[in-house]
Design a protein around this motif. Structure first.
Motif, PDB file in Angstrom:
ATOM      1  N   ALA A 212       0.835  -1.208   0.000  1.00 59.84           N
ATOM      2  CA  ALA A 212       0.000   0.000   0.000  1.00 59.84           C
ATOM      3  C   ALA A 212       0.866   1.253   0.000  1.00 59.84           C
ATOM      4  CB  ALA A 212      -0.933  -0.006   1.208  1.00 59.84           C
ATOM      5  N   LYS A 213       1.921   1.240   0.793  1.00 56.09           N
ATOM      6  CA  LYS A 213       2.818   2.393   0.861  1.00 56.09           C
ATOM      7  C   LYS A 213       3.420   2.684  -0.508  1.00 56.09           C
ATOM      8  CE  LYS A 213       6.931   1.854   2.558  1.00 56.09           C
ATOM      9  NZ  LYS A 213       8.095   1.688   3.446  1.00 56.09           N
ATOM     10  N   HIS A 214       3.920   1.645  -1.175  1.00 54.43           N
ATOM     11  CA  HIS A 214       4.526   1.848  -2.481  1.00 54.43           C
ATOM     12  C   HIS A 214       3.494   2.279  -3.522  1.00 54.43           C
ATOM     13  CE1 HIS A 214       7.973  -0.178  -0.679  1.00 54.43           C
ATOM     14  NE2 HIS A 214       8.673   0.452  -1.605  1.00 54.43           N
ATOM     15  N   MET A 215       2.293   1.716  -3.465  1.00 56.13           N
ATOM     16  CA  MET A 215       1.243   2.120  -4.404  1.00 56.13           C
ATOM     17  C   MET A 215       0.895   3.590  -4.227  1.00 56.13           C
ATOM     18  SD  MET A 215      -1.405  -1.119  -4.398  1.00 56.13           S
ATOM     19  CE  MET A 215      -2.650  -0.208  -5.257  1.00 56.13           C
ATOM     20  N   LEU A 216       0.705   4.012  -2.989  1.00 56.54           N
ATOM     21  CA  LEU A 216       0.327   5.394  -2.728  1.00 56.54           C
ATOM     22  C   LEU A 216       1.402   6.373  -3.195  1.00 56.54           C
ATOM     23  CD1 LEU A 216      -1.272   4.922   0.777  1.00 56.54           C
ATOM     24  CD2 LEU A 216      -2.459   5.579  -1.322  1.00 56.54           C
ATOM     25  N   HIS A 217       2.654   6.041  -2.927  1.00 51.29           N
ATOM     26  CA  HIS A 217       3.739   6.920  -3.372  1.00 51.29           C
ATOM     27  C   HIS A 217       3.799   6.970  -4.898  1.00 51.29           C
ATOM     28  CE1 HIS A 217       5.681   8.307   0.275  1.00 51.29           C
ATOM     29  NE2 HIS A 217       5.543   7.099   0.791  1.00 51.29           N
ATOM     30  N   ALA A 218       3.601   5.827  -5.567  1.00 56.99           N
ATOM     31  CA  ALA A 218       3.621   5.807  -7.036  1.00 56.99           C
ATOM     32  C   ALA A 218       2.469   6.632  -7.603  1.00 56.99           C
ATOM     33  CB  ALA A 218       3.549   4.368  -7.544  1.00 56.99           C
ATOM     34  N   TRP A 219       1.284   6.489  -7.021  1.00 59.47           N
ATOM     35  CA  TRP A 219       0.134   7.274  -7.478  1.00 59.47           C
ATOM     36  C   TRP A 219       0.392   8.760  -7.262  1.00 59.47           C
ATOM     37  CZ3 TRP A 219      -4.665   4.335  -5.126  1.00 59.47           C
ATOM     38  CH2 TRP A 219      -4.786   3.093  -5.742  1.00 59.47           C
ATOM     39  N   ASP A 220       0.932   9.109  -6.100  1.00 58.60           N
ATOM     40  CA  ASP A 220       1.188  10.515  -5.812  1.00 58.60           C
ATOM     41  C   ASP A 220       2.231  11.093  -6.764  1.00 58.60           C
ATOM     42  OD1 ASP A 220       0.556  12.790  -4.136  1.00 58.60           O
ATOM     43  OD2 ASP A 220       2.602  12.611  -3.378  1.00 58.60           O
ATOM     44  N   ASP A 221       3.260  10.306  -7.066  1.00 60.00           N
ATOM     45  CA  ASP A 221       4.269  10.759  -8.034  1.00 60.00           C
ATOM     46  C   ASP A 221       3.639  10.969  -9.405  1.00 60.00           C
ATOM     47  OD1 ASP A 221       6.193  10.636  -6.066  1.00 60.00           O
ATOM     48  OD2 ASP A 221       7.065   8.745  -6.769  1.00 60.00           O
TER      49      ASP A 221
ATOM     50  N   PRO B  79       9.120   5.333   0.063  1.00 65.00           N
ATOM     51  CA  PRO B  79       9.253   3.979  -0.501  1.00 65.00           C
ATOM     52  C   PRO B  79      10.720   3.560  -0.564  1.00 65.00           C
ATOM     53  CG  PRO B  79       8.774   5.546  -2.242  1.00 65.00           C
ATOM     54  CD  PRO B  79       8.665   6.287  -0.937  1.00 65.00           C
ATOM     55  N   GLU B  80      10.954   2.262  -0.363  1.00 61.52           N
ATOM     56  CA  GLU B  80      12.315   1.747  -0.474  1.00 61.52           C
ATOM     57  C   GLU B  80      12.659   1.613  -1.950  1.00 61.52           C
ATOM     58  OE1 GLU B  80      10.004  -0.262   1.372  1.00 61.52           O
ATOM     59  OE2 GLU B  80      10.503   0.774   3.216  1.00 61.52           O
TER      60      GLU B  80
END
Length: 88
Positions: free
Chosen positions: A30-39, A68-69
C-alpha cells in the motif's frame, strides 16, 4: 478529466490506507502504491497553470507511511531464467 482522476485516486488512496491498517501484510505494498500514485499525479501538475490537482501527500503523511524503499537490483543475467534446467 484529469482533475476527476486525481480526486478518485485520493478517495481510493484513503480506502487503501484503511485497508492497510486492517491488514498489516498490505502495509508495504500500500505504501509503495500510494507513493507511485502521488508521483504520477505530481507529474501532471504544472507551475504555469492555475489549476491545481489534488495529491495523496497529506494522506500518506497522516497514515505515517515512510518513503518507498528503492527497488532491488536484479541479480540474474538478463535473458536467463532461474527456472530453466541446467545445461550439461
Amino acid at each position: 478529466m484529469v482533475e476527476a482522476l486525481c480526486d478518485s485516486a485520493v478517495a481510493v488512496g484513503r480506502e487503501l490506507i484503511e485497508a492497510a491498517r486492517n491488514e498489516p501484510r498490505w502495509h508495504n505494498v500500500a505504501k509503495h502504491m500510494l507513493h507511485a500514485w502521488d508521483d504520477g499525479m505530481a507529474s501532471l501538475r504544472s507551475p504555469k497553470k492555475s489549476l491545481q490537482f489534488k495529491g495523496l501527500k497529506p494522506a500518506i503523511e497522516a497514515a505515517g507511511f515512510s518513503a518507498p524503499e528503492p527497488a532491488e537490483r536484479a541479480r540474474e543475467v538478463i535473458g536467463h531464467s532461474p527456472l530453466l534446467g541446467k545445461r550439461s
